[in-house]
Design a protein around this motif. Structure first.
Motif, PDB file in Angstrom:
ATOM      1  N   GLU A 215     -25.989  -6.303  31.037  1.00 39.88           N
ATOM      2  CA  GLU A 215     -24.891  -5.639  30.314  1.00 39.88           C
ATOM      3  C   GLU A 215     -25.096  -5.742  28.806  1.00 39.88           C
ATOM      4  N   PHE A 216     -25.393  -6.948  28.336  1.00 37.94           N
ATOM      5  CA  PHE A 216     -25.529  -7.123  26.894  1.00 37.94           C
ATOM      6  C   PHE A 216     -26.809  -6.489  26.361  1.00 37.94           C
ATOM      7  N   ALA A 217     -27.844  -6.414  27.171  1.00 42.68           N
ATOM      8  CA  ALA A 217     -29.062  -5.729  26.728  1.00 42.68           C
ATOM      9  C   ALA A 217     -28.778  -4.257  26.488  1.00 42.68           C
ATOM     10  N   VAL A 218     -28.083  -3.612  27.434  1.00 40.74           N
ATOM     11  CA  VAL A 218     -27.748  -2.192  27.294  1.00 40.74           C
ATOM     12  C   VAL A 218     -26.774  -1.986  26.142  1.00 40.74           C
ATOM     13  N   THR A 219     -25.791  -2.883  26.024  1.00 38.08           N
ATOM     14  CA  THR A 219     -24.817  -2.766  24.939  1.00 38.08           C
ATOM     15  C   THR A 219     -25.499  -2.880  23.581  1.00 38.08           C
ATOM     16  N   PHE A 220     -26.410  -3.821  23.454  1.00 38.60           N
ATOM     17  CA  PHE A 220     -27.151  -3.979  22.193  1.00 38.60           C
ATOM     18  C   PHE A 220     -27.898  -2.692  21.851  1.00 38.60           C
ATOM     19  N   LEU A 221     -28.539  -2.084  22.846  1.00 41.44           N
ATOM     20  CA  LEU A 221     -29.289  -0.854  22.620  1.00 41.44           C
ATOM     21  C   LEU A 221     -28.373   0.263  22.126  1.00 41.44           C
ATOM     22  N   LEU A 222     -27.219   0.427  22.764  1.00 40.80           N
ATOM     23  CA  LEU A 222     -26.303   1.505  22.387  1.00 40.80           C
ATOM     24  C   LEU A 222     -25.702   1.266  21.008  1.00 40.80           C
ATOM     25  N   ILE A 223     -25.396   0.026  20.690  1.00 43.37           N
ATOM     26  CA  ILE A 223     -24.852  -0.264  19.358  1.00 43.37           C
ATOM     27  C   ILE A 223     -25.908  -0.008  18.287  1.00 43.37           C
ATOM     28  N   ALA A 224     -27.165  -0.348  18.584  1.00 43.19           N
ATOM     29  CA  ALA A 224     -28.240  -0.057  17.625  1.00 43.19           C
ATOM     30  C   ALA A 224     -28.334   1.444  17.379  1.00 43.19           C
ATOM     31  N   LEU A 225     -28.170   2.242  18.438  1.00 44.16           N
ATOM     32  CA  LEU A 225     -28.211   3.695  18.295  1.00 44.16           C
ATOM     33  C   LEU A 225     -27.048   4.187  17.439  1.00 44.16           C
ATOM     34  N   ALA A 226     -25.844   3.638  17.672  1.00 47.23           N
ATOM     35  CA  ALA A 226     -24.676   4.049  16.896  1.00 47.23           C
ATOM     36  C   ALA A 226     -24.807   3.638  15.431  1.00 47.23           C
ATOM     37  N   VAL A 227     -25.266   2.408  15.195  1.00 46.36           N
ATOM     38  CA  VAL A 227     -25.415   1.939  13.814  1.00 46.36           C
ATOM     39  C   VAL A 227     -26.451   2.781  13.077  1.00 46.36           C
ATOM     40  N   MET A 228     -27.515   3.177  13.775  1.00 47.36           N
ATOM     41  CA  MET A 228     -28.525   4.010  13.126  1.00 47.36           C
ATOM     42  C   MET A 228     -27.927   5.354  12.722  1.00 47.36           C
ATOM     43  N   SER A 229     -27.070   5.930  13.564  1.00 49.43           N
ATOM     44  CA  SER A 229     -26.459   7.210  13.214  1.00 49.43           C
ATOM     45  C   SER A 229     -25.557   7.071  11.992  1.00 49.43           C
ATOM     46  N   VAL A 230     -24.833   5.948  11.910  1.00 48.83           N
ATOM     47  CA  VAL A 230     -23.978   5.714  10.736  1.00 48.83           C
ATOM     48  C   VAL A 230     -24.833   5.562   9.482  1.00 48.83           C
ATOM     49  N   ARG A 231     -25.902   4.783   9.590  1.00 52.16           N
ATOM     50  CA  ARG A 231     -26.771   4.573   8.425  1.00 52.16           C
ATOM     51  C   ARG A 231     -27.446   5.870   7.994  1.00 52.16           C
ATOM     52  N   ALA A 232     -27.817   6.702   8.963  1.00 53.68           N
ATOM     53  CA  ALA A 232     -28.451   7.978   8.626  1.00 53.68           C
ATOM     54  C   ALA A 232     -27.481   8.871   7.858  1.00 53.68           C
ATOM     55  N   ASP A 233     -26.200   8.861   8.261  1.00 53.65           N
ATOM     56  CA  ASP A 233     -25.199   9.653   7.548  1.00 53.65           C
ATOM     57  C   ASP A 233     -25.028   9.147   6.116  1.00 53.65           C
ATOM     58  N   ILE A 234     -24.936   7.826   5.979  1.00 57.39           N
ATOM     59  CA  ILE A 234     -24.754   7.265   4.642  1.00 57.39           C
ATOM     60  C   ILE A 234     -25.972   7.551   3.769  1.00 57.39           C
ATOM     61  N   GLN A 235     -27.163   7.407   4.340  1.00 58.74           N
ATOM     62  CA  GLN A 235     -28.385   7.654   3.587  1.00 58.74           C
ATOM     63  C   GLN A 235     -28.475   9.110   3.159  1.00 58.74           C
TER      64      GLN A 235
END
Length: 595
Positions: A215-235
Motif C-alpha cells: 500500500e505504501f509503495a503504491v501511495t509513495f509512487l502516486l504522491i511522487a507523480l502528483a508532486v511532480m505535476s505541481v512542481r512542473a506547473d510552478i516551474q
C-alpha cells in the motif's frame, strides 16, 4: 495549391464503402500526382477515422499513466480491505473452528467469507457509482462553458457500469482470498483448545505486513507523480513570461466570404474598426491576431536557409500578429524590432520568433537576419527581424513551443481575434463600444467570445487543470487509504499484544518503551513500503514518460523531492498511529493480566 499543407480535409465515406477502399483510391490519386509532379516529394495520403484523429489513443503514454494510476489506487483499496478481512479472520478462528466441527466444510467456510467480501464489494460499488456521478459533476464544473470539444463527453453509460461490475467481482477475489486461505490453514484442534485465542499465525502476519508495505509503495509512487505535476506547473510559471491580464479584453470576429472576398477588403475592415475604437478614451490600444496566447496556433513545417533540419522538418507554431500586438500584450523584445507598416508586403517578408525558437534552432547564434520558411515550398522566405520573450501558444507539452510571428496586415485571416487594452476597469463600457462601432461598419457582423483575457486563458488551460485535479485527487485518496490501513494494523497489533504489553508494564516498562515497541513495528512496515516505492518511481518514469519530451529541470526521480515525500509520509503515518500507540502506553496491567 498542391503544395499547401495548411488545410485539413474531412470526408464522409459513401454508403457501403470501407476505409480500406478509400485508402486504395487515395493511394492511386497520390501516385498519379507524383507522376505528374503535382505533389511534394514523398507526400502521401493517409485516411484516418475521425475518432482517432480527434481523440488520443488510450495506448498513449499520458492515458496509460492515468489508467495505471487509477488501477494502483484500486490495488491500494483491495490491499486495505484484504488486510482488514485478514485481521478479522484472525480473530474469528474459534468461530470458524466451531462451524467446521459441527459439519461445515472448509469450502463452505471459504464460501461464507467470499460472500462477505462480495457484500462489501457490492455496497462499495453502489457507493462508488454515486461518488463517480458526483465527481463527474465536479469535473464538469471545472470546465468553462463552451470550451470542451463537442465530440468529448464525461458520461456514465452501460459500458461504465459493466466495467464497474467486473471490477467489483474481481475485488471480491482480491480482497477475500487472503483471509479465506488463512482460514483454510487454521488448526481446528489447536484453536478450540486455545480457548478462542486471537493469536495471529505467522503466515497471516506476513500477509498483513506485505499488503501494508505494498500500500505504501503504491501511495509513495502516486504522491511522487502528483508532486511532480505541481512542481512542473510552478516551474512553467517561473520560466515562461506571464502576460499581465489587467485591462485586457479579447473578442473574436468571423468575416463572411460573401461580404469580404479579398484580403484587401478584410484589411480595410480592421483598419476602420481600429480607427473608430482607437480614438475613444475608453480604449488604450488595439491589436489583431490569428490566435491568442495559450489558445493554440497553426502548426507548420520549418525550413531554415543554409541549415539542415533533418529528414522530417520540425514543426513550429505560426501566429499572424498586427504591429501593436507585442505592445498591447506587454511582451518585451530580447533583440530586434516589432513589425512596421510595410512589413509583409512583397520585398519585405519578415518574421519575429520567440526565445524558445532561438534556443531550439539557433542556440548560441544571433538569428537576426537569418531566413526561414514556414509551410510548403510555395511559401516565401522570411527574414527574422526580432526575438520576443517566450509566451506559450500550445498548452500541451512540458515546455513552451517555438513560435514564428508573421505580419497580420498583408493577409488578414477571416476568423481573427481582437485584443483591446482598456483605460478603465469597466469592461462593460469597452464591450459596448466595440459592439457599437462594429455594427456601424457592418450591422450584420456579430462579435463573439467577448471576455477578459484572464478568462480566455482559463478557458484554454482547462484540460491541464482537469488533469492535475484528477491526478492529485488520486494521490490524496491513495494516501488516505494507506493511512487508514496503517491505523487499523497498528490498532490490531496493540490488541494482539495486550497480554504481552500488560506484562511488560507490570514488570516496570515505561510508557516510552512501550510506545517505541509499537512504533518500531509501524516504522519497519512503513520503511519497507517506502523503499519499494523509491525503487518503483524510476520504473514508472521510464514506462510512462516520453524520453524525447523536455523536462525543464523537473524530474520525477529528483532525490530531494523523493526525500521530502518520504519524510512527509513518515510524519503523517506516525501522527495517524498516535491513538493506538497512546492506548498501548495507558494499559492497566492488573486488568490486562486478569483478563
Amino acid at each position: 495549391s498542391r503544395t499547401d499543407r495548411r488545410l485539413a480535409i474531412y470526408a464522409r465515406l459513401a454508403a457501403g464503402a470501407t476505409a480500406d477502399q478509400a485508402r486504395a483510391e487515395l493511394a492511386a490519386i497520390a501516385a498519379a500526382w507524383a507522376r505528374d509532379g503535382q505533389a511534394p516529394t514523398g507526400a502521401r495520403f493517409e485516411a484516418v477515422p475521425i475518432n482517432e484523429q480527434l481523440n488520443p489513443s488510450v495506448w498513449q503514454r499520458a492515458w496509460l499513466a492515468f489508467i495505471t494510476a487509477g488501477a494502483l489506487v484500486l490495488l491500494v483499496a483491495c490491499a486495505n480491505v484484504a488486510n482488514l478481512l485478514l485481521m478479522r479472520a484472525s480473530t474469528r478462528g474459534r468461530e470458524m473452528a466451531i462451524r467446521t466441527s459441527i459439519g461445515a466444510t472448509r469450502g463452505r467456510v471459504v464460501q461464507q467469507l467470499l460472500v462477505e467480501s462480495g457484500t462489501i464489494a457490492a455496497l462499495a460499488g453502489a457507493a462508488g457509482v454515486f461518488i463517480a456521478w458526483a465527481g463527474l459533476r465536479v469535473l464538469s464544473g471545472i470546465i468553462p462553458p463552451e470550451t470542451m470539444p463537442y465530440w468529448m463527453a464525461f458520461t456514465m453509460d452501460a459500458r461504465v457500469f459493466s466495467l464497474v461490475t467486473a471490477v467489483c467481482l474481481l475485488t471480491v477475489l482480491a480482497c477475500g482470498l487472503p483471509s479465506a486461505l488463512h482460514v483454510m490453514k487454521v488448526d481446528l484442534r489447536e484453536t478450540l483448545a486455545d480457548g478462542g485465542s486471537t493469536t495471529v499465525a505467522r503466515p497471516a502476519r506476513r500477509w498483513i505486513a506485505t499488503l501494508l508495505a505494498a500500500e505504501f509503495a503504491v501511495t509513495f509512487l502516486l504522491i511522487a507523480l502528483a508532486v511532480m505535476s505541481v512542481r512542473a506547473d510552478i516551474q512553467a510559471r517561473r520560466t515562461e513570461f506571464q502576460i499581465d491580464p489587467a485591462s485586457l479584453l479579447t473578442l473574436s470576429v468571423a468575416l463572411p466570404a460573401e461580404s469580404y472576398p479579398s484580403e484587401d477588403a478584410r484589411a480595410a475592415f480592421f483598419d476602420r474598426l481600429e480607427g473608430r475604437i482607437g480614438a475613444s478614451p475608453v480604449v488604450g490600444a488595439v491589436a489583431y491576431a490569428s490566435h491568442l496566447p495559450y489558445a493554440g496556433a497553426m502548426a507548420q513545417p520549418l525550413t531554415i536557409s543554409g541549415r539542415s533540419v533533418g529528414v522530417t522538418p520540425p514543426v513550429v507554431s505560426v501566429v499572424a500578429a498586427s504591429e501593436k500586438y507585442f505592445d498591447v500584450f506587454g511582451v518585451p523584445f530580447v533583440r530586434g524590432r516589432a513589425f512596421g507598416p510595410v512589413d509583409g508586403r512583397p520585398g519585405n517578408e519578415v518574421a519575429i520568433v520567440n526565445e524558445r525558437f532561438v534556443q531550439m534552432f539557433f542556440a548560441g547564434d544571433d538569428p537576426i537576419g537569418e531566413r526561414i520558411r514556414v509551410g510548403g515550398e510555395d511559401r516565401p522566405w522570411l527574414e527574422i527581424v526580432g526575438v520576443a520573450t517566450t509566451v506559450r501558444q500550445q498548452v500541451s507539452g512540458r515546455a513552451a513551443d517555438p513560435v514564428v510571428f508573421v505580419p497580420f496586415r498583408p493577409a488578414p485571416s477571416p476568423v481573427s481575434v481582437i485584443v483591446v487594452r482598456t483605460m478603465t476597469d469597466d469592461a462593460g463600457a469597452a464591450t459596448s463600444l466595440l459592439r457599437t462601432e462594429a455594427a456601424r461598419i457592418d450591422p450584420d457582423l456579430p462579435l463573439y467570445r467577448i471576455m477578459p483575457f484572464e478568462q480566455a486563458v482559463r478557458n484554454a488551460l482547462w484540460n491541464g487543470r482537469l488533469s492535475n485535479v484528477i491526478i492529485r485527487s488520486i494521490a490524496i485518496v491513495a494516501l488516505m487509504l494507506a493511512l487508514v490501513g496503517l491505523y487499523a494494523v497498528t490498532g490490531h497489533t496493540v490488541e494482539r499484544w495486550t497480554k504481552e504489553l500488560g506484562l511488560r508494564i507490570a514488570l516496570g516498562a515505561r510508557a516510552g518503551q512501550i510506545g517505541w515497541l509499537v512504533l518500531r513495528r509501524v516504522l519497519g512496515q512503513l520503511g519497507v513500503g517506502l523503499a519499494l516505492g523509491i525503487v518503483a518511481v524510476p520504473a514508472f518514469d521510464r514506462l510512462f514518460t516520453d524520453p524525447a519530451a523536455p523536462r525543464d529541470g523537473v524530474e520525477m526521480t529528483d532525490p530531494g523531492m523523493l526525500a521530502l515525500i518520504v519524510l512527509s509520509i513518515a510524519v503523517v503515518a506516525v501522527v495517524a498511529c498516535v491513538l493506538p500507540i497512546r492506548r498501548a502506553t495507558t494499559l492497566d496491567p492488573v486488568q490486562t493480566l486478569r483478563s
